[in-house]
Each structure stands twice: as C-alpha cells, then as structure tokens.
Write a protein that holds these residues in place. Structure first.
Motif, PDB file in Angstrom:
ATOM      1  N   LEU A  48       0.833  -1.197   0.000  1.00 52.96           N
ATOM      2  CA  LEU A  48       0.000   0.000   0.000  1.00 52.96           C
ATOM      3  C   LEU A  48       0.873   1.254   0.000  1.00 52.96           C
ATOM      4  O   LEU A  48       0.583   2.215  -0.730  1.00 52.96           O
ATOM      5  CB  LEU A  48      -0.919  -0.012   1.214  1.00 52.96           C
ATOM      6  N   ARG A  49       1.915   1.242   0.803  1.00 51.85           N
ATOM      7  CA  ARG A  49       2.803   2.402   0.862  1.00 51.85           C
ATOM      8  C   ARG A  49       3.446   2.658  -0.500  1.00 51.85           C
ATOM      9  O   ARG A  49       3.589   3.813  -0.927  1.00 51.85           O
ATOM     10  CB  ARG A  49       3.881   2.181   1.933  1.00 51.85           C
ATOM     11  N   ARG A  50       3.834   1.599  -1.197  1.00 53.68           N
ATOM     12  CA  ARG A  50       4.447   1.774  -2.521  1.00 53.68           C
ATOM     13  C   ARG A  50       3.471   2.421  -3.493  1.00 53.68           C
ATOM     14  O   ARG A  50       3.851   3.309  -4.263  1.00 53.68           O
ATOM     15  CB  ARG A  50       4.921   0.414  -3.061  1.00 53.68           C
ATOM     16  N   VAL A  51       2.216   1.983  -3.462  1.00 53.13           N
ATOM     17  CA  VAL A  51       1.220   2.568  -4.364  1.00 53.13           C
ATOM     18  C   VAL A  51       1.006   4.045  -4.041  1.00 53.13           C
ATOM     19  O   VAL A  51       0.915   4.891  -4.940  1.00 53.13           O
ATOM     20  CB  VAL A  51      -0.115   1.812  -4.268  1.00 53.13           C
ATOM     21  N   GLY A  64      -7.564   9.433  -3.546  1.00 50.46           N
ATOM     22  CA  GLY A  64      -8.789   8.640  -3.490  1.00 50.46           C
ATOM     23  C   GLY A  64      -8.579   7.318  -2.791  1.00 50.46           C
ATOM     24  O   GLY A  64      -9.433   6.869  -2.007  1.00 50.46           O
ATOM     25  N   LEU A  65      -7.454   6.682  -3.059  1.00 49.99           N
ATOM     26  CA  LEU A  65      -7.143   5.413  -2.400  1.00 49.99           C
ATOM     27  C   LEU A  65      -6.993   5.620  -0.900  1.00 49.99           C
ATOM     28  O   LEU A  65      -7.497   4.823  -0.092  1.00 49.99           O
ATOM     29  CB  LEU A  65      -5.859   4.817  -2.985  1.00 49.99           C
ATOM     30  N   PHE A  70      -8.600   4.786   4.634  1.00 50.67           N
ATOM     31  CA  PHE A  70      -8.582   5.357   5.983  1.00 50.67           C
ATOM     32  C   PHE A  70      -9.811   6.201   6.320  1.00 50.67           C
ATOM     33  O   PHE A  70      -9.990   6.585   7.478  1.00 50.67           O
ATOM     34  CB  PHE A  70      -7.332   6.236   6.160  1.00 50.67           C
ATOM     35  N   GLY A  71     -10.648   6.483   5.334  1.00 48.63           N
ATOM     36  CA  GLY A  71     -11.750   7.417   5.548  1.00 48.63           C
ATOM     37  C   GLY A  71     -12.679   7.082   6.689  1.00 48.63           C
ATOM     38  O   GLY A  71     -13.157   7.977   7.403  1.00 48.63           O
ATOM     39  N   VAL A  86      -0.088  12.039   0.777  1.00 53.42           N
ATOM     40  CA  VAL A  86       0.029  11.113  -0.355  1.00 53.42           C
ATOM     41  C   VAL A  86       0.015  11.861  -1.692  1.00 53.42           C
ATOM     42  O   VAL A  86       0.446  11.318  -2.723  1.00 53.42           O
ATOM     43  CB  VAL A  86      -1.061  10.020  -0.333  1.00 53.42           C
ATOM     44  N   GLY A  87      -0.461  13.096  -1.678  1.00 53.72           N
ATOM     45  CA  GLY A  87      -0.431  13.891  -2.895  1.00 53.72           C
ATOM     46  C   GLY A  87       0.887  14.613  -3.100  1.00 53.72           C
ATOM     47  O   GLY A  87       1.090  15.254  -4.138  1.00 53.72           O
ATOM     48  N   ALA A  88       1.787  14.484  -2.117  1.00 62.79           N
ATOM     49  CA  ALA A  88       3.101  15.131  -2.205  1.00 62.79           C
ATOM     50  C   ALA A  88       4.129  14.167  -2.786  1.00 62.79           C
ATOM     51  O   ALA A  88       3.845  12.986  -3.010  1.00 62.79           O
ATOM     52  CB  ALA A  88       3.532  15.600  -0.811  1.00 62.79           C
ATOM     53  N   ARG A  89       5.322  14.662  -3.038  1.00 58.50           N
ATOM     54  CA  ARG A  89       6.400  13.856  -3.600  1.00 58.50           C
ATOM     55  C   ARG A  89       7.391  13.463  -2.500  1.00 58.50           C
ATOM     56  O   ARG A  89       7.838  14.317  -1.732  1.00 58.50           O
ATOM     57  CB  ARG A  89       7.146  14.629  -4.706  1.00 58.50           C
TER      58      ARG A  89
END
Length: 271
Positions: A48-51, A64-65, A70-71, A86-89
């Motif tokens: 999951l972390r890799r994705v 979205g994932l 976690f939502g 997760v939207g960051a680099r």
C-alpha cells in the motif's frame, strides 16, 4: 526517525504536511494519535505504501485510495492531512511514513501548546529518557528486537499511565515502537523536534548538586547568548561530576567538571 533525514523533495513535502497540521481545526491529541495509527498501518503494508508513493500514479488517484482505506477509521481533519501527504512527492516510500510520524508529534505538540503544557511535555520527555537510561531492565526490554513495537508501546504506556500528561504518554508510546532507530534515539529526536518547533535548543546539564534559580537563569542566559537561540535546560544531578558542570547542546559538549580535569591529569601522568 529524524527530521534531518528527510532531504530534497521529501523535506519540501514535509513542510506541506506540517502546514496542513497547523491549519487543522482538529484536537491535537486526536489528530496526532490517528496519524500514528496511519503510520502503523502503512508500516505493516509495504505494498500500500508503494502505491501511495508511486510517482507514476496520479495524485488524485492516490488521494482517493487513501480516502477509501482510511476514511472510515479517522476524522475528516486527519484524513485531510493524509491526503495532503500522499499527494506530495517523497524521495523514497519510507519518507511518507516518517513524515506522517513527524506530523503526529507536531499535532500533539499543537494540542499541548493550546493547553499551556509544552514546558511540562519537554520536561517529562527528558524525565522518561532518564528513567529508561537508569533502569537496566526497562532499557533492555525496550531494546529487545524480538519484542514487537506494539508490545513495547503498551509497556511504556502502562508505566506512564496516570504519571505523565497524555501528550507525553502518546509521544513516548510512539517512540517505543522504534521504527527506524532505538527508543532512546527516537525519543531524543522527538524532544529535539518539540524544541525546534519552539525555535529553541535543548541543553543537558550534569551537575553534582541541584542548581539554584539564580544559577539556572544565569546559565540559560549564557547559553542563549552563545547559540543565539533560547535554550531550555534539562538538569541531571550526577555525583560523579564532583564539581563544575558538563553541558551538552546537540553535538556540542562543554565539560567544565572537576572529574574531567582529574581524568585529564591522570592521563598526562600515565603517558
């Protein structure tokens, strides 16, 4: 964990995540502990972390994932911080979880600041570090690599429950998981992070006797003038010092103790 290990894109991403924590209206304690829970989930699921850190995946898809995973488990404020992360680099996948762990500590610090308990938090973190150092059985248990991090976290939680403020317990429990370094190094990094967020340094002072208020204030003022930043003193009474003071500020050691001078003289005579 160390914030200094986050470089390049990861350092910039951490700043973005911490800005999201600062902007959150959620309880600092709730936000911090939920972020720690997200870190534990991602540590246990490398796939999951890799994705979530794959630069070839669209940011919105990753957000979205994160929402789907976690939502239902965290508050809206916590989810927003995770979606920001997760939207960051991130330079490497593990930097995401390290960054979220830092964000958790900062969130708890935010809550402590709102309650006027930051000085207590700093003092209690130092006291816990001293307790572990001076208790061989506890130190051994927390350094045992065969014991899961969750078990170590529960151990320190049971010891501190009712004896330290909740913010301290939460930070120490997370440090006990020792995700990427020993408990003592992780707790030290967390304490440094708390001090850095307050734009001040921590100084460990070893002395043969308790410092009076005048001595304490004079030393703090001298160190503040030397380093150009406010310095918080953590004082340890150590009979082996004999006389004088041993002061450590980060990697800088100022040793003016009688014991060190006697040892230097002994080496000169022996040589």
């Amino acid at each position: 964990m160390s914030t200094t290990q986050l470089r390049g894109a990861s350092a910039a991403s951490l700043d973005t995540v911490l800005a999201a924590v600062d902007a959150s209206g959620d309880s600092g304690a709730e936000l911090g502990e939920q972020l720690f829970g997200v870190v534990a989930s991602l540590d246990s699921s490398p796939a999951l972390r890799r994705v979530l850190t794959d630069p070839s995946t669209e940011d919105e898809a990753k957000r979205g994932l994160a929402s789907s995973v976690f939502g239902k488990a965290v508050s809206a404020a916590t989810l927003e911080v995770v979606r920001t992360a997760v939207g960051a680099r991130w330079r490497v996948g593990r930097d995401l979880t390290d960054g979220l762990e830092v964000a958790g500590v900062v969130a708890i610090l935010k809550g402590a600041a709102a309650a006027g308990q930051v000085d207590v938090l700093e003092d209690e973190l130092f006291s816990v570090a001293n307790l572990v150092t001076s208790t061989p059985e506890l130190r051994s248990a927390l350094s045992d690599t065969t014991v899961p991090g969750a078990g170590k976290s529960d151990l320190v939680g049971s010891i501190l429950d009712g004896k330290a403020q909740p913010a301290t317990v939460a930070v120490v429990r997370q440090a006990a998981r020792a995700r990427s370094a020993s408990f003592e190094r992780t707790l030290g990094a967390f304490a440094d992070l708390v001090a850095a967020r307050r734009s001040r340094l921590l100084a460990e002072v070893r002395t043969a006797h308790e410092l009076g208020q005048t001595e304490h204030d004079r030393l703090a003022a001298a160190l503040t003038a030397r380093y150009g930043r406010d310095v918080h003193l953590n004082v340890v009474v150590d009979p082996s010092v004999i006389g004088g003071l041993a002061v450590s500020v980060s990697d800088d050691v100022i040793d003016g103790t009688m014991s060190s001078r006697l040892e230097a003289a002994r080496r000169q005579l022996a040589g």
